[in-house]
Write a protein that holds these residues in place. Structure first.
Motif, mmCIF file in Angstrom:
data_model
loop_
_atom_site.group_PDB
_atom_site.id
_atom_site.type_symbol
_atom_site.label_atom_id
_atom_site.label_comp_id
_atom_site.label_asym_id
_atom_site.label_seq_id
_atom_site.Cartn_x
_atom_site.Cartn_y
_atom_site.Cartn_z
ATOM 1 N N ASP A 70 0.839 -1.188 0.000
ATOM 2 C CA ASP A 70 0.000 0.000 0.000
ATOM 3 C C ASP A 70 0.878 1.244 0.000
ATOM 4 O O ASP A 70 1.905 1.297 0.697
ATOM 5 N N GLY A 71 0.476 2.206 -0.780
ATOM 6 C CA GLY A 71 1.195 3.475 -0.823
ATOM 7 C C GLY A 71 0.297 4.617 -0.399
ATOM 8 O O GLY A 71 -0.927 4.543 -0.502
ATOM 9 N N SER A 72 0.911 5.699 0.088
ATOM 10 C CA SER A 72 0.131 6.851 0.523
ATOM 11 C C SER A 72 0.918 8.127 0.235
ATOM 12 O O SER A 72 2.156 8.120 0.202
ATOM 13 N N LEU A 73 0.205 9.214 0.016
ATOM 14 C CA LEU A 73 0.813 10.512 -0.234
ATOM 15 C C LEU A 73 -0.059 11.570 0.416
ATOM 16 O O LEU A 73 -1.277 11.592 0.207
ATOM 17 N N GLN A 74 0.580 12.458 1.231
ATOM 18 C CA GLN A 74 -0.163 13.471 1.955
ATOM 19 C C GLN A 74 0.520 14.829 1.812
ATOM 20 O O GLN A 74 1.755 14.922 1.873
ATOM 21 N N GLY A 75 -0.256 15.851 1.636
ATOM 22 C CA GLY A 75 0.228 17.229 1.708
ATOM 23 C C GLY A 75 -0.289 17.864 2.985
ATOM 24 O O GLY A 75 -1.485 17.790 3.272
ATOM 25 N N VAL A 76 0.582 18.488 3.782
ATOM 26 C CA VAL A 76 0.208 18.989 5.104
ATOM 27 C C VAL A 76 0.540 20.476 5.211
ATOM 28 O O VAL A 76 1.620 20.932 4.787
ATOM 29 N N HIS A 77 -0.402 21.244 5.746
ATOM 30 C CA HIS A 77 -0.155 22.652 6.082
ATOM 31 C C HIS A 77 -0.570 22.854 7.534
ATOM 32 O O HIS A 77 -1.707 22.565 7.907
ATOM 33 N N LEU A 78 0.363 23.345 8.354
ATOM 34 C CA LEU A 78 0.124 23.509 9.781
ATOM 35 C C LEU A 78 0.065 24.986 10.146
ATOM 36 O O LEU A 78 0.856 25.798 9.661
ATOM 37 N N GLY A 79 -0.882 25.322 10.990
ATOM 38 C CA GLY A 79 -0.971 26.686 11.504
ATOM 39 C C GLY A 79 -0.346 26.784 12.890
ATOM 40 O O GLY A 79 0.128 25.795 13.469
ATOM 41 N N ASP A 80 -0.359 27.987 13.438
ATOM 42 C CA ASP A 80 0.150 28.192 14.801
ATOM 43 C C ASP A 80 -0.766 27.495 15.793
ATOM 44 O O ASP A 80 -1.982 27.436 15.592
ATOM 45 N N PRO A 81 -0.242 26.934 16.894
ATOM 46 C CA PRO A 81 1.182 26.931 17.272
ATOM 47 C C PRO A 81 1.953 25.710 16.769
ATOM 48 O O PRO A 81 3.124 25.574 17.054
ATOM 49 N N LEU A 82 1.289 24.789 15.994
ATOM 50 C CA LEU A 82 2.003 23.592 15.542
ATOM 51 C C LEU A 82 3.141 23.933 14.603
ATOM 52 O O LEU A 82 4.158 23.230 14.541
ATOM 53 N N SER A 83 3.020 25.060 13.871
ATOM 54 C CA SER A 83 4.068 25.432 12.915
ATOM 55 C C SER A 83 5.372 25.826 13.593
ATOM 56 O O SER A 83 6.422 25.881 12.959
ATOM 57 N N THR A 84 5.311 26.117 14.930
ATOM 58 C CA THR A 84 6.552 26.422 15.659
ATOM 59 C C THR A 84 7.322 25.167 16.019
ATOM 60 O O THR A 84 8.509 25.237 16.334
ATOM 61 N N LEU A 85 6.612 24.000 15.976
ATOM 62 C CA LEU A 85 7.265 22.732 16.318
ATOM 63 C C LEU A 85 7.621 21.914 15.078
ATOM 64 O O LEU A 85 8.630 21.204 15.062
ATOM 65 N N LEU A 86 6.779 22.010 14.057
ATOM 66 C CA LEU A 86 6.960 21.226 12.827
ATOM 67 C C LEU A 86 6.949 22.167 11.639
ATOM 68 O O LEU A 86 6.463 23.316 11.741
ATOM 69 N N PRO A 87 7.463 21.737 10.508
ATOM 70 C CA PRO A 87 7.398 22.568 9.309
ATOM 71 C C PRO A 87 5.949 22.910 8.979
ATOM 72 O O PRO A 87 5.062 22.060 9.076
ATOM 73 N N SER A 88 5.716 24.167 8.615
ATOM 74 C CA SER A 88 4.342 24.588 8.323
ATOM 75 C C SER A 88 3.793 23.932 7.065
ATOM 76 O O SER A 88 2.582 23.761 6.919
ATOM 77 N N GLU A 89 4.648 23.551 6.144
ATOM 78 C CA GLU A 89 4.231 22.882 4.921
ATOM 79 C C GLU A 89 5.165 21.715 4.634
ATOM 80 O O GLU A 89 6.392 21.870 4.709
ATOM 81 N N MET A 90 4.591 20.556 4.355
ATOM 82 C CA MET A 90 5.417 19.391 4.048
ATOM 83 C C MET A 90 4.573 18.384 3.262
ATOM 84 O O MET A 90 3.342 18.421 3.272
#
Length: 422
Positions: A70-90
């Motif tokens: 099985d394969g998977s592909l995800q695009g993620v955009h994070l807002g504050d405050p999660l963007s201070t811990l993880l990349p805001s876009e990945m």
């Protein structure tokens, strides 16, 4: 001259149309009707689709024992405050491989169960074919009987016409009373009605046969009448082991037995292994060196051991075992009933055979009686009513013989079905 040429052309055209109509009338043998039914009957087509569906289910079950990817592909955009811990876009991509290692032979028993299901549907198709072929034989011989009845009715009507004319001549000459002529008129009217009824019955029988064999109902056809046959009794009863119904019961029993083993496998440990790969892309997504990409993998070995579920699995196995025993008892009971059915069918064939012998003797006597009646009437030793009665006896005798022969062929087909040899 032009008129003659036109008339000549119309005659040729009409002959061509008649020839086309005659060419469209097909004549079928019993074997041809059987082959058409096997190829066109909708019940058999339905049974074939059921087999195809069972084979597809078997392929699906066999594939379930193989590793899955099985394969998977995800695009993620994070807002504050999660963007201070993880990349805001990945972007994340994953690949998972899973494989069942041990399940108490559950997969193996599942494969055998679906394989038996395919065999069961094949046996059901064989049973459907036997039922359709019996319908073909029944309708075929009914059409033959109806055709013969029309012929006999026409011949009887022609005999009555000749006798009526003879009576009329005698009445006109003053040699006899009018009673015989009136009786002949009544019998002739009844004969005309019998012809109409016989033709209607023939039409219904043809429509029934056409529906079973898949012949267009608006297209005319005739049958090869094969009442000349070596009629003989069935001396020894055949075995019922070849009946598809027996195979269906046996396959059903085996499927239930495999289901018991599958339920028993649920009480055993289940072992599985999975391997997953992960790729991530984003600003500083790599936790170790803060680069913009990261690749990793992880493997997992899982072991599931049933410990306690209030006896649910145990009782499920017990329930299934009772179902197996019920199926076993049903199979034995059905075998006894099928054997009794075959015995009864054999007796029906032999009774029809004796009926043919008696009907042949009766027809010979009726023909001789009619011959003597005609001779005696010609010399004035009997009345016209005696000849009319002799004709009725002859008609009944020949119809009885046709009925006995058709009954034999239908009963023989029924007997073959009960022994799985139709």
């Amino acid at each position: 001259m032009k008129t003659l040429r036109t008339l000549y052309f119309l005659v040729l055209l009409s002959l061509g149309m008649v020839g086309g109509i005659i060419a469209q009338t097909k004549e079928y043998t019993l074997e041809e009707c059987r082959a058409m039914a096997l190829a066109n009957n909708k019940k058999i087509q339905k049974a074939t689709y059921n087999i195809d569906a069972a084979k597809a289910a078997m392929a699906s079950t066999n594939a379930s024992a193989l590793p899955t990817l099985d394969g998977s592909l995800q695009g993620v955009h994070l807002g504050d405050p999660l963007s201070t811990l993880l990349p805001s876009e990945m972007v994340n991509a994953g690949l998972d491989i899973k494989q069942n290692i041990y399940s108490g032979n559950k997969m193996r028993y599942g494969k055998k169960r679906v394989a038996k299901s395919v065999e069961l549907y094949e046996s059901q198709k064989a049973m459907t074919e036997a039922e359709v072929l019996l319908s073909v034989e029944t309708y075929y011989w009914q059409v033959v009987q109806a055709t013969e009845n029309v012929k006999v009715a026409n011949k009887y009507r022609d005999m009555l016409k000749d006798l009526r004319q003879l009576f009329k001549n005698s009445v006109d000459a003053g040699l006899t009373y009018k009673n015989d002529l009136l009786r002949a008129e009544v019998n002739l009217n009844n004969a005309e009605l019998s012809i109409l009824q016989a033709k209607d019955y023939l039409k219904i029988c043809k429509l029934s046969l056409a529906q079973v064999i898949g012949h267009p109902s608006d297209s005319e056809f005739t049958l090869v009448e094969a009442l000349d046959y070596t009629y003989q009794p069935v001396v020894e009863q055949g075995s019922i082991d070849k009946r598809p119904e027996i195979a269906i019961l046996e396959k059903s029993l085996e499927i239930n037995e495999y289901q018991t083993k599958i339920l028993q496998a649920d009480r055993l440990p289940q072992v599985g292994f999975s391997l997953s790969g992960l790729a991530a892309y984003g600003d500083g997504v790599n936790f170790s060196d803060t680069t913009n990409q990261m690749y990793t993998y992880y493997g997992m070995l899982s072991v599931s051991i049933p410990i306690f579920n209030w006896g649910r699995n145990k009782n499920s196995v017990k329930e299934q075992k009772f179902k197996v025993e019920a199926a076993r008892v049903e199979m034995e009971d059905s075998k006894e009933l099928y054997s009794l059915e075959a015995t009864n069918a054999q007796m029906q064939v032999n009774q029809s055979y004796q009926k043919i012998l008696l009907s042949e003797a009766s027809l010979q006597q009726a023909e001789e009686n009619l011959r003597l009646a005609n001779d005696r009437y010609s010399v004035g030793t009997i009345t016209g009513n005696d000849v009319l009665e002799a004709q009725v006896i002859w008609e009944q005798a020949i119809l009885a013989l046709v009925e006995a022969k058709v009954e034999y062929r239908i009963n023989l087909a029924t007997y073959k079905k009960t022994t799985g040899t139709l």
